[in-house]
Motif scaffolding. Structure first.
Motif: not given
Length: 194
Positions: A1-26
């Motif tokens: 939900q947008g609460l404040e007028v303007g440009e906002h950046t969400l993320g990136p999201v980091t996901l830790a995998l079982v093998d110890g590596s990570t994935l990072v979203s844009q």
């Protein structure tokens, strides 16, 4: 939900995998406008293009996604895709399209998403040129048929890095990739002897 007028950046999201590596979203950019403002015509239609994964192995399947978001009444969108250099259409995958409508007090928002499965045939930086959407915008009219006006909307470049496969170990004859195995029973309850 947008609460404040303007440009906002969400993320990136980091996901830790079982093998110890990570994935990072844009990161995702979001523009929040004041309630009741009518979008300028150039902002009423927007296109986002991306790959389902930013980095893959050579020979892997990746999905190219083109999404139209419209704050105008639209009939449809036709896509002119980039050349897909270093990628080719998957032999056993069909282009899919979904359409959804989000109710908004300032006017419905239509989202049309198209996904194209591709196989990575080349390595290195495979960032693709923008896709162009030819949008059929519905006009106000009388009678059964509504006239349409066509507008072209340009997406952005879609980044993709394709890594070459490492040399196979001696004697290796298996498969390389991600695999999922599913199993199920036809019945959940049986009698002895069935």
């Amino acid at each position: 939900q947008g609460l404040e007028v303007g440009e906002h950046t969400l993320g990136p999201v980091t996901l830790a995998l079982v093998d110890g590596s990570t994935l990072v979203s844009q990161p995702i950019r979001l523009r929040v406008q004041a309630r009741g403002t009518t979008p300028r015509s150039e902002e009423a239609l927007s296109v986002t293009t991306s790959f389902s994964e930013p980095e893959i192995w050579e020979g892997a399947v990746v999905t190219y996604q083109a999404e139209l978001t419209a704050r105008l009444p639209v009939q449809d969108v036709g896509w002119r895709y980039p050349e897909f250099e270093g990628l080719q259409r998957a032999p056993h995958g069909d282009e899919t399209r979904t359409r959804s409508t989000v109710g908004d007090p300032d006017g419905d928002i239509t989202v049309i998403t198209t996904a194209v499965p591709l196989v990575a045939t080349g390595t290195g930086d495979r960032t693709q040129s923008p896709a162009v959407g030819r949008v059929s915008v519905l006009q106000r009219g009388r009678g059964i048929f509504q006239p349409t006006r066509h507008r072209n909307v340009v997406g952005q470049r879609a980044p993709l890095m394709v890594k070459p496969l490492p040399d196979a170990p001696d004697g290796f004859s298996g498969l390389v990739g991600r695999f999922q195995i599913f199993s199920q029973l036809g019945k959940q309850e049986v009698r002895v002897g069935e």
